[in-house]
Every structure is written in structure tokens, then in C-alpha cells.
Design an enzyme around this catalytic site. Structure first.
Site, PDB file in Angstrom:
ATOM      1  N   ARG A  57       0.707  22.384 -15.042  1.00 23.40           N
ATOM      2  CA  ARG A  57       1.680  21.312 -15.309  1.00 23.40           C
ATOM      3  C   ARG A  57       1.569  20.788 -16.734  1.00 23.40           C
ATOM      4  O   ARG A  57       2.510  20.200 -17.254  1.00 23.40           O
ATOM      5  CB  ARG A  57       1.507  20.168 -14.293  1.00 23.40           C
ATOM      6  CG  ARG A  57       2.604  19.118 -14.427  1.00 23.40           C
ATOM      7  CD  ARG A  57       2.658  18.168 -13.251  1.00 23.40           C
ATOM      8  NE  ARG A  57       3.698  17.185 -13.436  1.00 23.40           N
ATOM      9  CZ  ARG A  57       4.205  16.425 -12.472  1.00 23.40           C
ATOM     10  NH1 ARG A  57       3.754  16.543 -11.245  1.00 23.40           N
ATOM     11  NH2 ARG A  57       5.151  15.542 -12.725  1.00 23.40           N
ATOM     12  N   GLU A  95      -1.458  18.093 -12.340  1.00 24.20           N
ATOM     13  CA  GLU A  95      -1.731  18.482 -13.725  1.00 24.20           C
ATOM     14  C   GLU A  95      -3.163  18.936 -13.962  1.00 24.20           C
ATOM     15  O   GLU A  95      -3.796  18.601 -14.963  1.00 24.20           O
ATOM     16  CB  GLU A  95      -1.367  17.323 -14.670  1.00 24.20           C
ATOM     17  CG  GLU A  95      -1.001  17.821 -16.056  1.00 24.20           C
ATOM     18  CD  GLU A  95      -0.376  16.742 -16.919  1.00 24.20           C
ATOM     19  OE1 GLU A  95       0.663  16.190 -16.523  1.00 24.20           O
ATOM     20  OE2 GLU A  95      -0.931  16.488 -18.007  1.00 24.20           O
ATOM     21  N   GLU A  97      14.221  17.403 -23.960  1.00 17.18           N
ATOM     22  CA  GLU A  97      13.443  17.867 -22.791  1.00 17.18           C
ATOM     23  C   GLU A  97      14.019  19.192 -22.267  1.00 17.18           C
ATOM     24  O   GLU A  97      13.297  20.006 -21.704  1.00 17.18           O
ATOM     25  CB  GLU A  97      13.425  16.807 -21.685  1.00 17.18           C
ATOM     26  CG  GLU A  97      12.773  15.475 -22.078  1.00 17.18           C
ATOM     27  CD  GLU A  97      11.247  15.505 -22.192  1.00 17.18           C
ATOM     28  OE1 GLU A  97      10.621  16.563 -21.957  1.00 17.18           O
ATOM     29  OE2 GLU A  97      10.670  14.453 -22.539  1.00 17.18           O
ATOM     30  N   HIS A 148       4.697  16.852 -26.663  1.00 18.78           N
ATOM     31  CA  HIS A 148       4.437  15.449 -26.310  1.00 18.78           C
ATOM     32  C   HIS A 148       3.145  14.887 -26.912  1.00 18.78           C
ATOM     33  O   HIS A 148       2.999  13.667 -26.972  1.00 18.78           O
ATOM     34  CB  HIS A 148       4.408  15.269 -24.788  1.00 18.78           C
ATOM     35  CG  HIS A 148       5.781  15.296 -24.168  1.00 18.78           C
ATOM     36  ND1 HIS A 148       6.605  16.392 -24.238  1.00 18.78           N
ATOM     37  CD2 HIS A 148       6.482  14.353 -23.475  1.00 18.78           C
ATOM     38  CE1 HIS A 148       7.747  16.128 -23.601  1.00 18.78           C
ATOM     39  NE2 HIS A 148       7.697  14.890 -23.139  1.00 18.78           N
ATOM     40  N   HIS A 169       4.440  11.666 -28.330  1.00 23.26           N
ATOM     41  CA  HIS A 169       4.001  10.345 -27.853  1.00 23.26           C
ATOM     42  C   HIS A 169       3.368   9.534 -28.986  1.00 23.26           C
ATOM     43  O   HIS A 169       3.535   8.309 -29.052  1.00 23.26           O
ATOM     44  CB  HIS A 169       2.999  10.492 -26.704  1.00 23.26           C
ATOM     45  CG  HIS A 169       3.661  10.776 -25.380  1.00 23.26           C
ATOM     46  ND1 HIS A 169       2.968  11.246 -24.287  1.00 23.26           N
ATOM     47  CD2 HIS A 169       4.950  10.647 -24.978  1.00 23.26           C
ATOM     48  CE1 HIS A 169       3.805  11.388 -23.265  1.00 23.26           C
ATOM     49  NE2 HIS A 169       5.006  11.048 -23.659  1.00 23.26           N
ATOM     50  N   LYS A 210       5.645  11.837 -11.114  1.00 22.11           N
ATOM     51  CA  LYS A 210       4.811  11.069 -12.050  1.00 22.11           C
ATOM     52  C   LYS A 210       5.355   9.652 -12.121  1.00 22.11           C
ATOM     53  O   LYS A 210       6.541   9.456 -12.407  1.00 22.11           O
ATOM     54  CB  LYS A 210       4.853  11.691 -13.446  1.00 22.11           C
ATOM     55  CG  LYS A 210       3.803  12.756 -13.630  1.00 22.11           C
ATOM     56  CD  LYS A 210       3.690  13.113 -15.095  1.00 22.11           C
ATOM     57  CE  LYS A 210       2.643  14.191 -15.301  1.00 22.11           C
ATOM     58  NZ  LYS A 210       2.619  14.661 -16.695  1.00 22.11           N
ATOM     59  N   LYS A 233      11.446  22.692 -13.440  1.00 21.36           N
ATOM     60  CA  LYS A 233      10.453  21.647 -13.155  1.00 21.36           C
ATOM     61  C   LYS A 233       9.822  21.862 -11.776  1.00 21.36           C
ATOM     62  O   LYS A 233       8.613  21.755 -11.594  1.00 21.36           O
ATOM     63  CB  LYS A 233      11.133  20.281 -13.240  1.00 21.36           C
ATOM     64  CG  LYS A 233      10.212  19.120 -12.977  1.00 21.36           C
ATOM     65  CD  LYS A 233       9.714  18.467 -14.218  1.00 21.36           C
ATOM     66  CE  LYS A 233       8.568  17.519 -13.923  1.00 21.36           C
ATOM     67  NZ  LYS A 233       8.762  16.184 -14.419  1.00 21.36           N
ATOM     68  N   ARG A 264       0.812  -1.241   0.000  1.00 22.16           N
ATOM     69  CA  ARG A 264       0.000   0.000   0.000  1.00 22.16           C
ATOM     70  C   ARG A 264       0.835   1.276   0.000  1.00 22.16           C
ATOM     71  O   ARG A 264       0.374   2.349   0.370  1.00 22.16           O
ATOM     72  CB  ARG A 264      -0.970   0.030   1.187  1.00 22.16           C
ATOM     73  CG  ARG A 264      -2.033  -1.039   1.123  1.00 22.16           C
ATOM     74  CD  ARG A 264      -3.324  -0.540   1.753  1.00 22.16           C
ATOM     75  NE  ARG A 264      -4.396  -1.470   1.480  1.00 22.16           N
ATOM     76  CZ  ARG A 264      -4.790  -2.402   2.335  1.00 22.16           C
ATOM     77  NH1 ARG A 264      -4.212  -2.516   3.505  1.00 22.16           N
ATOM     78  NH2 ARG A 264      -5.782  -3.195   2.014  1.00 22.16           N
ATOM     79  N   HIS A 279      12.495   8.072 -26.971  1.00 21.08           N
ATOM     80  CA  HIS A 279      11.498   9.041 -26.495  1.00 21.08           C
ATOM     81  C   HIS A 279      11.913  10.481 -26.821  1.00 21.08           C
ATOM     82  O   HIS A 279      11.124  11.279 -27.318  1.00 21.08           O
ATOM     83  CB  HIS A 279      11.308   8.872 -24.977  1.00 21.08           C
ATOM     84  CG  HIS A 279      10.494   9.942 -24.339  1.00 21.08           C
ATOM     85  ND1 HIS A 279       9.120  10.022 -24.476  1.00 21.08           N
ATOM     86  CD2 HIS A 279      10.853  11.019 -23.568  1.00 21.08           C
ATOM     87  CE1 HIS A 279       8.675  11.090 -23.820  1.00 21.08           C
ATOM     88  NE2 HIS A 279       9.705  11.708 -23.274  1.00 21.08           N
ATOM     89  N   ASN A 298       4.040  19.245 -21.142  1.00 24.83           N
ATOM     90  CA  ASN A 298       3.713  18.309 -22.221  1.00 24.83           C
ATOM     91  C   ASN A 298       3.896  18.922 -23.602  1.00 24.83           C
ATOM     92  O   ASN A 298       3.505  18.315 -24.615  1.00 24.83           O
ATOM     93  CB  ASN A 298       2.268  17.835 -22.089  1.00 24.83           C
ATOM     94  CG  ASN A 298       2.134  16.812 -20.997  1.00 24.83           C
ATOM     95  OD1 ASN A 298       2.657  15.706 -21.115  1.00 24.83           O
ATOM     96  ND2 ASN A 298       1.465  17.183 -19.921  1.00 24.83           N
TER      97      ASN A 298
HETATM   98  N1  GLY Z   1       7.339  15.082 -17.683  1.00 28.54           N
HETATM   99  C1  GLY Z   1       6.201  15.871 -17.555  1.00 28.54           C
HETATM  100  C2  GLY Z   1       5.719  16.006 -16.159  1.00 28.54           C
HETATM  101  O1  GLY Z   1       6.369  15.554 -15.236  1.00 28.54           O
HETATM  102  O2  GLY Z   1       4.676  16.557 -15.934  1.00 28.54           O
END
Ligand code: GLY
Length: 370
Positions: free
Chosen positions: A246, A242, A190, A253, A257, A148, A232, A126, A269, A250
Site C-alpha cells: 500500500r 500499509e 492522484e 507524497h 506532504h 484511511k 485502489k 466505540r 493537496h 504514497n
Molecule cells: N491515499 C493513500 C492510501 O489510501 O493509502
């Protein structure tokens, strides 16, 4: 020896913080931190087949003097293995060793290892703590910070996961010296992304210092990594889950993606995100949000760093557009795009950071770049 620390407080104003340290003594610091913070814990160290060869020995020797020694589980390298079965395996291995709530996980690797280990830790008994030891550019400047965690599914990238913050992050820039050329270079996308969404000065530095960056000048790398972690931090502290801001992380992306998925996760990536940045900049130009001169500078930097322009992509626009619709920012099945309106500045539509774009525009830009 230079050492930088960025302290992340999530949510902003809370008492809970963790440090992200940039230092060539990352392995030693990780071992010391683990002994101090988790003196009686069992250590579940997860890495992948590539990283096990170059960074694992350094980390294990740092733990040599510790009372608790890590048990190492090596997973197959690559995004193609970022799925639930791998996480189930991780959990199963440590359960079968009778690890319990006294476990602390350490993720030694790139974004894939970090995302899956963080996810496994948040499910294990848990939820137990975990430490991030990033070894790739993408994980040092982005993925290891902000909590994330998760896996891909056949429906798309990162569609299953949780937000779970690490107890600490230790990034050693010198580990980047051993990365294969492509993996290093593509990871810089990035960094370019961070510059484009909020740091015009960083964009200028990247253009000016492109050669030094490609030569992996460690002094420059230290500063670039620390700067990116600060960017960040500023975003994730304001919006951990997000809900809005946040989303800007992206940028590049939605299409990135889709390109990655289109390649069956064989494409790196960072390379996919590099093309995503270029295509999404072209979309912004088509919508008359971003001037052509900025697109030229963006394309110039991405080529200078060897991220785009090295190969013909041959994308099927129909397939890419289809894949964009299962991006996790989609609303009612409609893809959403984060766009920029200048170098270092994100476009906002009222309070929204991402907007829908007509398929025709996406199709047009996809046929523009070879
Ligand atoms: N890599 C994007 C984020 O952490 O929101």
C-alpha cells in the site's frame, strides 16, 4: 445512464465487502442504501462550508422520502481544520443530541471531510458505521476508498488515525462540474499517481485525452474514476494496513506532504502532490532508476493538466527535507521514498517498496524545478 460498481473485500478473501458505486444517482442511491441497511439508525451527516452550498441540497432532497432524516453538521472547509479539535467537535455535537450506537455517519465532501468523519465514526460510541459521499476528484479516485481515516498534527500530515472501512461509497462524477478550476485540476494529480505506479495504459489515455479531461467530459470522467477505484481496490485488498504494497499509493507524497506543510496547508493537496510526483521522479532519475525520457513525459502530462508550472514555488530545501523526516513512512526518523522505474512500474528494493534517499540528492532536485 452509466453505473459502475467496484466491490472492495478487505481483507482479500473475507466475507465482508462494500460497494463503491460511480453514478450520477449517487445521492438517491445513498438515501436508498441508508434506509435499507440502517432502517432504524440516526443519521449524522457531516459536510463542510463549501460543499454545503453545492452538494448538500441534492443529498437532502434525496432523503426527503426517508423515514430517518439526517442531522447536518457543517465543519470549516480546508486542510487547516483537519485536526483533533474538529473531530472532537463532530463527536460532541452528536453526543449532545443524544445520538448513540444507533448512529450512521455520512461524510459528504472531499478528502478532509471523509478522513475526519470516518475517524469520528470509528471513535463514536466505540465505533459506528459510516458512508462516504465523495465530492472532489481526490476523494472520488482515492481517499474515500480503502479506509484511511485521521487528522494532521503539528508534527505532520495524517499522523493520528485508524483504518476503518466505510459501509458504502457513492461517487457522482457530475458533482465535479461545480468545483473551482484549481481544485478540479490539482485533484487529477492522484489520477496521474495511479497511472505512474501501475497503469501505463491509463497514462497514455490521460495524455491523449487531456483536453477532454480538463473540459470535464462526464463520460470520460466516469471511466477515469471507475478505473482509479479499481486500481485502489487492487492495492488495499492486498495490504489494508500499509505493511508493504500500500505504500506505493504514497508515490509523490513524501515531498508532496512536506510542501503542503511548508505552505501551512494553504497550498492545495493535489498541487503539492503534483510537485511531489515531479520531484520524486527527478530523484529516481538521479539514482539512475528512471530514464530521462520518462521524466520528460511525466513533466509534460503534469504541465498539460495545469498541475505544475503555473507558479514559482521558492522552496527552502532544508525545511522541506526536515519535514520529510516526519512523514509517516519514515523509519528511525529517516524519510522513505516510493520511486518508479518506468511509467506504470514501481521500483522495489528486495521486498521493500520505499527506500531512503540521501539529503544531497533531494536538495539537488529541489533546486532544479522552479
Ligand atoms: N491515499 C493513500 C492510501 O489510501 O493509502
Amino acid at each position: 445512464m452509466k453505473r459502475s460498481v467496484v466491490t472492495v473485500r478487505i481483507p482479500a478473501g473475507s466475507a465482508v465487502t462494500y460497494d463503491v458505486a460511480v453514478t450520477t444517482r449517487a445521492c438517491e442511491e445513498c438515501a436508498a442504501f441508508t434506509a435499507k441497511r440502517f432502517p432504524d439508525s440516526r443519521i449524522a451527516l457531516v459536510t463542510d462550508t463549501n460543499v454545503a452550498r453545492f452538494a448538500l441540497p441534492k443529498l437532502l432532497s434525496a432523503f426527503a422520502g426517508n423515514r430517518q432524516k439526517p442531522f447536518v453538521h457543517v465543519i470549516p472547509a480546508g486542510e487547516r481544520h483537519k485536526h483533533l479539535r474538529t473531530v472532537e467537535n463532530i463527536v460532541d455535537i452528536f453526543l449532545s443530541k443524544r445520538y448513540g450506537r444507533d448512529t450512521v455517519f455520512i461524510a459528504l465532501g472531499g478528502g478532509v471531510v471523509g478522513d475526519m468523519t470516518g475517524f469520528a465514526a470509528s471513535l463514536f460510541a466505540r465505533g459506528v458505521p459510516f458512508i462516504q459521499m465523495p465530492t472532489s476528484v481526490v476523494s472520488m479516485v482515492d481517499a474515500s476508498v480503502g479506509g484511511k481515516t485521521g487528522v494532521d498534527t503539528r508534527h505532520g500530515k495524517n499522523l493520528i488515525g485508524v483504518f476503518a472501512q466505510p459501509s458504502a461509497v457513492f461517487a457522482d462524477p457530475s458533482l465535479l462540474l461545480t468545483l473551482p478550476d484549481g481544485e478540479y485540476r490539482f485533484g487529477l494529480s492522484e489520477v496521474v499517481k495511479h497511472a505512474l505506479i501501475c497503469d501505463k495504459q491509463l497514462f497514455g489515455q490521460l495524455r491523449k485525452n487531456g483536453t477532454r479531461l480538463l473540459a470535464r467530459d462526464t463520460v470520460l470522467l466516469h471511466d477515469v474514476i471507475a478505473r482509479n477505484i479499481a486500481i485502489k481496490k487492487a492495492v488495499v485488498e492486498k495490504d489494508e494496513r500499509e505493511g508493504g504494497l500500500r505504500q506505493i499509493l504514497n508515490f509523490g507524497h513524501t515531498i508532496g506532504h512536506a510542501i503542503e506543510r511548508n505552505s501551512n496547508y494553504r497550498m492545495n493537496h493535489g498541487e503539492a502532490v503534483g510537485y511531489g510526483i515531479l520531484y520524486e521522479s527527478l530523484i529516481a532519475r538521479e539514482l539512475e532508476i528512471l530514464p530521462e525520457s520518462d521524466v520528460g513525459q511525466i513533466r509534460g502530462l503534469l504541465s498539460q493538466l495545469g498541475i505544475v508550472g503555473k507558479r514559482k514555488l521558492r522552496l527552502d530545501p532544508k525545511r522541506i527535507i526536515e519535514f520529510t523526516k516526519s512523514d509517516k513512512k519514515s523509519l528511525l526518523g529517516e524519510a522513505r521514498y516510493v520511486l518508479i522505474n518506468g511509467i506504470g512500474s514501481v521500483h522495489r528494493d528486495g521486498r521493500r517498496y520505499s527506500i531512503p534517499v540521501k539529503d544531497d540528492i533531494v536538495r539537488k532536485v529541489l533546486s532544479e524545478v522552479e
